[in-house]
Scaffold this active site. Structure first.
Site, PDB file in Angstrom:
ATOM      1  CE1 TYR A  33     -13.883  -6.678   0.844  1.00 29.63           C
ATOM      2  CE2 TYR A  33     -11.887  -8.500   0.125  1.00 29.63           C
ATOM      3  CZ  TYR A  33     -12.135  -6.763   0.745  1.00 29.63           C
ATOM      4  OH  TYR A  33     -10.928  -6.323   1.917  1.00 29.63           O
ATOM      5  NE  ARG A  82      -4.131  -1.365   0.488  1.00 32.35           N
ATOM      6  CZ  ARG A  82      -5.564  -0.904   0.760  1.00 32.35           C
ATOM      7  NH1 ARG A  82      -4.925   0.195   1.471  1.00 32.35           N
ATOM      8  NH2 ARG A  82      -5.983  -1.964   0.666  1.00 32.35           N
ATOM      9  NE  ARG A 118     -10.296   8.676  -3.346  1.00 32.77           N
ATOM     10  CZ  ARG A 118     -11.210   8.309  -2.904  1.00 32.77           C
ATOM     11  NH1 ARG A 118     -11.986   9.548  -3.496  1.00 32.77           N
ATOM     12  NH2 ARG A 118     -11.600   7.679  -1.807  1.00 32.77           N
ATOM     13  NE  ARG A 150      -7.310   5.765   2.242  1.00 34.76           N
ATOM     14  CZ  ARG A 150      -7.723   4.614   3.013  1.00 34.76           C
ATOM     15  NH1 ARG A 150      -8.899   5.358   2.841  1.00 34.76           N
ATOM     16  NH2 ARG A 150      -7.622   3.893   2.833  1.00 34.76           N
ATOM     17  CG  ASP A 189      -9.199  -2.395  -4.999  1.00 37.55           C
ATOM     18  OD1 ASP A 189      -8.132  -1.519  -3.896  1.00 37.55           O
ATOM     19  OD2 ASP A 189      -9.393  -3.393  -4.601  1.00 37.55           O
TER      20      ASP A 189
END
Ligand code: CP3
Length: 349
Positions: free
Chosen positions: A151, A25, A38, A29, A74
């Site tokens: 998921y 990652r 973003r 962010r 992703d």
């Protein structure tokens, strides 16, 4: 600048003059440069716009100094082509509006076409290889069948895996059907990434640690093994990261990969004993260590590097993704500590 191939050499268990590092990652962010982009675009929109994906992939390479780039994308992107309705809802993480709960739902799924459904990923890879020419290697990635299936069944993030385990035990045929169509999708997706230019691929089994070793062996391992066998034919190193799976590392290793990814809950020397000398290892500092003062970060880095010693085939990484409130300066402290200390250990200081 000359191309830095330390990461690729470590994947192949060749000796390196220092230990390469990247962070799971790493494009995200915690970096203000990411947040600035973003603010203007949705997350899926960024994934689907190759120029933006390229820009954020490059940020940690240029600003933190890692030894490999990982494509900004992703694990859930191929689900759209399988027939699932995916959304990243604000503050909630991923949501699948038509979760898979029955045999009938499984029968409606298709194998996603990597070019037709996710061609934007391949476009980003081609652009990135140009961009990275004199820098570092590019890692592609995908979710492992179990993590993706979880998921699809739960419809989003979960804690107990109630629906997932219920389907697995109540309708093993539907479960295997779902794992098969997912595995076929991931094989095609990763082979297309390799063809587009990915120089290594990582398979993320982020949530498989919620299974008992016996269930992993019966319901998951055969599918992960088939996936890894097939994508190994692409000729680039395969990193197999199963999170929270230290208690079944022997089985994870049996499923395969050139590099076995380790989370931080296992002592790296013990992990190496289990994995053996035929595989490279990747890991495994607790990502929260980046909230400690620099001298603690440096000490924890030294502990891991000294436990590994001069064994060939170690790629330094966090034991899972970097936390979104991490101070980027501490990520730089980590990278420098790995570079400096491993040069001393490996005789090139
Ligand atoms: O490592 C990298 O820098 C490459 C980019 C990357 C992302 N997701 C970007 C992302 C990678 C490798 C992933 C993989 C991924 N995605 C995994 C496996 C890795 C892991 O952590 O175990 C999983 C489980 C997902 C699914 C996913 N995507 C979730 C659960 C979430 C929401 C949770 C969160 O952290 O907000 C995402 C969103 C996501 N994927 C973000 C990023 C940068 C945050 C999106 C934003 O900007 O709002």
């Amino acid at each position: 600048m000359a191309f830095n191939d330390l990461f690729l050499r470590a994947c192949r268990c060749e000796q390196t003059e220092r230990t390469p590092i990247w962070m799971m990652r790493q494009a995200g962010r915690y970096m203000s440069e990411y947040r600035a982009i973003r603010e203007k675009y949705g997350f899926l929109e960024m994934c689907k716009t190759p120029d933006l994906a390229v820009e954020v992939t490059m940020q940690p390479v240029d600003l933190i100094g890692v030894d490999a780039a990982i494509l900004f994308a992703d694990i859930l992107l191929p689900l759209e082509g399988m027939g699932l309705d995916l959304e990243f809802a604000k503050g909630e993480g991923p949501v699948i509006h038509n979760p898979v709960r029955s045999r009938g739902d499984v029968d409606k799924l298709r194998i996603s076409d990597p070019i037709e459904d996710t061609g934007y990923v391949m476009d980003a890879i081609r652009l990135l290889r140009e961009e990275l020419k004199e820098k570092v290697p590019l890692i592609g990635f995908a979710g492992a069948p179990f993590t993706l299936a979880s998921y699809m069944i739960e419809g989003g993030s979960t804690r107990a895996y109630v629906n997932c385990k219920t389907l697995m035990w109540q309708d093993p045929e539907a479960w295997n059907g779902l794992m098969e169509v997912t595995t076929d999708t991931v094989i095609a997706y990763l082979m297309a990434q390799v063809e587009a230019g990915a120089q290594a691929v990582q398979v993320f089994d982020s949530w498989v640690g919620f299974l008992s070793p016996a269930d992993y062996k019966e319901y998951v391992l055969p599918h992960s093994k088939r996936l890894i066998e097939e994508i190994s034919k692409g000729g680039v190193p395969v990193i197999h990261f199963a999170n929270n799976a230290g208690a079944m590392l022997d089985l994870v290793t049996e499923a395969g990969g050139d590099v076995i990814g380790l989370d931080w809950r296992i002592d790296i020397a013990k992990a190496i004993d289990i994995v053996g000398l035929d595989y490279a290892v990747q890991g495994n500092i607790d990502p929260m260590t980046l909230f400690a003062p620099p001298e603690i970060i440096e000490r924890k880095v030294a502990d891991i590097l000294e436990a590994v010693g001069t064994r060939p085939g170690h790629i330094f990484n966090l034991g899972h993704g970097i936390h979104k409130t991490t101070d980027p300066d501490n990520a730089r402290v980590l990278v420098k500590a790995v570079h400096d200390h491993s040069s001393r250990i490996r005789g090139n200081a």
